[in-house]
Write a protein that holds these residues in place. Structure first.
Motif, PDB file in Angstrom:
ATOM      1  N   GLU A 163      31.871  -1.628  -8.554  1.00  0.00           N
ATOM      2  CA  GLU A 163      32.683  -2.561  -7.776  1.00  0.00           C
ATOM      3  C   GLU A 163      31.960  -3.033  -6.519  1.00  0.00           C
ATOM      4  N   PHE A 164      30.962  -2.269  -6.098  1.00  0.00           N
ATOM      5  CA  PHE A 164      30.207  -2.627  -4.911  1.00  0.00           C
ATOM      6  C   PHE A 164      29.106  -3.642  -5.207  1.00  0.00           C
ATOM      7  N   MET A 165      28.818  -3.884  -6.488  1.00  0.00           N
ATOM      8  CA  MET A 165      27.647  -4.662  -6.873  1.00  0.00           C
ATOM      9  C   MET A 165      28.008  -5.629  -8.005  1.00  0.00           C
ATOM     10  N   PRO A 166      28.619  -6.759  -7.697  1.00  0.00           N
ATOM     11  CA  PRO A 166      29.007  -7.723  -8.735  1.00  0.00           C
ATOM     12  C   PRO A 166      27.799  -8.206  -9.530  1.00  0.00           C
ATOM     13  N   PHE A 167      27.973  -8.320 -10.841  1.00  0.00           N
ATOM     14  CA  PHE A 167      26.860  -8.729 -11.709  1.00  0.00           C
ATOM     15  C   PHE A 167      26.396 -10.146 -11.395  1.00  0.00           C
ATOM     16  N   SER A 168      27.345 -11.048 -11.142  1.00  0.00           N
ATOM     17  CA  SER A 168      26.978 -12.444 -10.856  1.00  0.00           C
ATOM     18  C   SER A 168      26.093 -12.533  -9.626  1.00  0.00           C
ATOM     19  N   LEU A 169      26.388 -11.695  -8.633  1.00  0.00           N
ATOM     20  CA  LEU A 169      25.580 -11.682  -7.419  1.00  0.00           C
ATOM     21  C   LEU A 169      24.163 -11.202  -7.718  1.00  0.00           C
ATOM     22  N   SER A 170      24.051 -10.088  -8.432  1.00  0.00           N
ATOM     23  CA  SER A 170      22.726  -9.566  -8.785  1.00  0.00           C
ATOM     24  C   SER A 170      21.945 -10.585  -9.607  1.00  0.00           C
ATOM     25  N   LEU A 171      22.638 -11.280 -10.495  1.00  0.00           N
ATOM     26  CA  LEU A 171      21.984 -12.283 -11.335  1.00  0.00           C
ATOM     27  C   LEU A 171      21.417 -13.421 -10.493  1.00  0.00           C
ATOM     28  N   PHE A 172      22.218 -13.948  -9.565  1.00  0.00           N
ATOM     29  CA  PHE A 172      21.763 -15.060  -8.728  1.00  0.00           C
ATOM     30  C   PHE A 172      20.610 -14.643  -7.813  1.00  0.00           C
ATOM     31  N   LEU A 173      20.686 -13.426  -7.276  1.00  0.00           N
ATOM     32  CA  LEU A 173      19.604 -12.952  -6.416  1.00  0.00           C
ATOM     33  C   LEU A 173      18.312 -12.792  -7.213  1.00  0.00           C
ATOM     34  N   THR A 174      18.436 -12.313  -8.452  1.00  0.00           N
ATOM     35  CA  THR A 174      17.254 -12.153  -9.302  1.00  0.00           C
ATOM     36  C   THR A 174      16.669 -13.517  -9.669  1.00  0.00           C
ATOM     37  N   LEU A 175      17.532 -14.452 -10.056  1.00  0.00           N
ATOM     38  CA  LEU A 175      17.063 -15.798 -10.389  1.00  0.00           C
ATOM     39  C   LEU A 175      16.387 -16.465  -9.188  1.00  0.00           C
ATOM     40  N   SER A 176      16.968 -16.254  -8.007  1.00  0.00           N
ATOM     41  CA  SER A 176      16.388 -16.825  -6.794  1.00  0.00           C
ATOM     42  C   SER A 176      14.984 -16.268  -6.549  1.00  0.00           C
ATOM     43  N   ALA A 177      14.848 -14.949  -6.671  1.00  0.00           N
ATOM     44  CA  ALA A 177      13.541 -14.321  -6.441  1.00  0.00           C
ATOM     45  C   ALA A 177      12.515 -14.789  -7.471  1.00  0.00           C
ATOM     46  N   ILE A 178      12.929 -14.857  -8.737  1.00  0.00           N
ATOM     47  CA  ILE A 178      12.002 -15.291  -9.799  1.00  0.00           C
ATOM     48  C   ILE A 178      11.565 -16.741  -9.574  1.00  0.00           C
ATOM     49  N   THR A 179      12.527 -17.590  -9.202  1.00  0.00           N
ATOM     50  CA  THR A 179      12.216 -19.004  -8.989  1.00  0.00           C
ATOM     51  C   THR A 179      11.229 -19.188  -7.842  1.00  0.00           C
ATOM     52  N   TRP A 180      11.473 -18.502  -6.725  1.00  0.00           N
ATOM     53  CA  TRP A 180      10.560 -18.637  -5.585  1.00  0.00           C
ATOM     54  C   TRP A 180       9.223 -17.957  -5.856  1.00  0.00           C
ATOM     55  N   LEU A 181       9.221 -16.938  -6.711  1.00  0.00           N
ATOM     56  CA  LEU A 181       7.956 -16.318  -7.120  1.00  0.00           C
ATOM     57  C   LEU A 181       7.086 -17.340  -7.841  1.00  0.00           C
ATOM     58  N   PHE A 182       7.664 -18.050  -8.809  1.00  0.00           N
ATOM     59  CA  PHE A 182       6.900 -19.054  -9.552  1.00  0.00           C
ATOM     60  C   PHE A 182       6.537 -20.244  -8.658  1.00  0.00           C
ATOM     61  N   TYR A 183       7.402 -20.560  -7.704  1.00  0.00           N
ATOM     62  CA  TYR A 183       7.063 -21.628  -6.752  1.00  0.00           C
ATOM     63  C   TYR A 183       5.829 -21.230  -5.939  1.00  0.00           C
ATOM     64  N   GLY A 184       5.822 -19.979  -5.461  1.00  0.00           N
ATOM     65  CA  GLY A 184       4.666 -19.506  -4.705  1.00  0.00           C
ATOM     66  C   GLY A 184       3.387 -19.520  -5.526  1.00  0.00           C
ATOM     67  N   LEU A 185       3.504 -19.149  -6.802  1.00  0.00           N
ATOM     68  CA  LEU A 185       2.326 -19.181  -7.674  1.00  0.00           C
ATOM     69  C   LEU A 185       1.869 -20.615  -7.925  1.00  0.00           C
ATOM     70  N   ALA A 186       2.830 -21.529  -8.059  1.00  0.00           N
ATOM     71  CA  ALA A 186       2.490 -22.927  -8.339  1.00  0.00           C
ATOM     72  C   ALA A 186       1.747 -23.575  -7.176  1.00  0.00           C
ATOM     73  N   ILE A 187       2.126 -23.214  -5.952  1.00  0.00           N
ATOM     74  CA  ILE A 187       1.442 -23.797  -4.785  1.00  0.00           C
ATOM     75  C   ILE A 187       0.337 -22.871  -4.283  1.00  0.00           C
ATOM     76  N   LYS A 188       0.105 -21.765  -5.036  1.00  0.00           N
ATOM     77  CA  LYS A 188      -0.933 -20.790  -4.706  1.00  0.00           C
ATOM     78  C   LYS A 188      -0.755 -20.227  -3.297  1.00  0.00           C
ATOM     79  N   ASP A 189       0.495 -19.827  -3.033  1.00  0.00           N
ATOM     80  CA  ASP A 189       0.832 -19.256  -1.726  1.00  0.00           C
ATOM     81  C   ASP A 189       1.193 -17.791  -1.910  1.00  0.00           C
ATOM     82  N   PHE A 190       0.299 -16.919  -1.532  1.00  0.00           N
ATOM     83  CA  PHE A 190       0.479 -15.480  -1.668  1.00  0.00           C
ATOM     84  C   PHE A 190       1.679 -14.985  -0.862  1.00  0.00           C
ATOM     85  N   TYR A 191       1.897 -15.565   0.309  1.00  0.00           N
ATOM     86  CA  TYR A 191       2.952 -15.077   1.204  1.00  0.00           C
ATOM     87  C   TYR A 191       4.354 -15.424   0.693  1.00  0.00           C
ATOM     88  N   VAL A 192       4.474 -16.469  -0.082  1.00  0.00           N
ATOM     89  CA  VAL A 192       5.766 -16.816  -0.683  1.00  0.00           C
ATOM     90  C   VAL A 192       6.001 -15.995  -1.937  1.00  0.00           C
TER      91      VAL A 192
END
Length: 273
Positions: A163-192
């Motif tokens: 009850e402390f950890m809604p699945f939809s929230l975990s899903l969106f946070l994971t998708l956000s991290a994955i998306t910005w990870l690929f964005y950082g790789l696409a622009i070759k930015d290690f810090y992102v």
């Protein structure tokens, strides 16, 4: 035919903006409750102050890049606006003590702290060196932020309740991290890219824990009574995991009258009569 890297960067950047916008709106139910009750109750302002500070850091970092940081500026500018509204509402409905402590942290972290970073970078660094220094600061703060859900994950394992950890929230946070990870790789930015590796990993672990304790409960877990309740604030801190230091669990106690106490009360009532 393969798309050029800059097209992939644009695609992932737009996706990251949309998903991150949804995450920024996660605390809205909490502030609707605060406005209705005209009180901040046991909620804390640190998650929103930290979110504002993080957004400011990423905007300043993105401004050092030659055009490739535009999509970082857009979402974090929106984040600054949204977090500022949260903070204004919090201060408006907080009691005197909480209001003063919030204003102190706001002044020290978001004004003096950010101003000190800008001055040091502008006066002591130039060009690529400034970008590296700022990138290191952003990565360090992001790693601390992404480690925040560990407290909620530990709570889920201990209580065997999701009850402390809604699945939809975990899903969106994971998708956000994955998306910005690929964005950082696409622009070759290690810090992102770097901090989002940790974010994607922790998000995946959260979803695995959710499935384990939601659908594969042990008999012991099913018989365990809940002795503690976690407020919406704990969930909202998790929703802001991309920008906040750590969750705070608010426990609300309930008055329980046992049979013996009830008999004593009945006896006293008879004597009074």
């Amino acid at each position: 035919m393969a798309l050029p890297p800059n097209v992939w960067a644009f695609v992932f950047g737009i996706m990251g903006n949309i998903i991150s916008f949804v995450v920024f709106l996660a605390p809205v139910p909490t502030f609707v409750r605060i406005c209705k009750k005209r009180s901040t109750e046991g909620f804390q302002s640190l998650p929103y102050l930290s979110a504002l500070f993080s957004a400011l850091l990423w905007i300043y970092y993105a401004m050092q890049k030659d055009g490739s940081g535009f999509l970082l500026i857009t979402i974090n500018s929106v984040g600054c606006f949204i977090e500022s509204i949260y903070i204004i509402l919090f201060i408006s409905y907080a009691n005197k003590k909480t209001r003063i402590s919030t204003l102190k942290v706001l002044g020290l972290l978001n004004f003096l702290g950010f101003a000190a970073i800008v001055l040091i970078c502008e006066l002591l660094t130039k060009g690529s060196t400034r970008e590296k220094v700022l990138g290191g600061i952003c990565v360090g703060f992001s790693v601390i932020v992404f480690a925040a859900p560990l407290s909620i994950m530990r709570l889920v394992v201990r209580t065997r309740s999701v009850e402390f950890m809604p699945f939809s929230l975990s899903l969106f946070l994971t998708l956000s991290a994955i998306t910005w990870l690929f964005y950082g790789l696409a622009i070759k930015d290690f810090y992102v890219a770097l901090p989002n590796v940790l974010g994607a990993f922790l998000g995946a672990v959260q979803m695995i824990l959710y499935i384990l304790f939601k659908y594969y409960k042990t008999p012991v877990a099913e018989k365990t009574e809940k002795s503690k309740t976690v407020s919406d604030h704990s969930i909202d801190i998790a929703k802001l995991a991309t920008v906040m230091p750590g969750p705070v669990t608010e426990v609300k106690s309930q008055n329980i009258t046992g049979p013996k106490d009830q008999r004593n009360k009945d006896f006293e009532n008879q004597n009074n009569v």
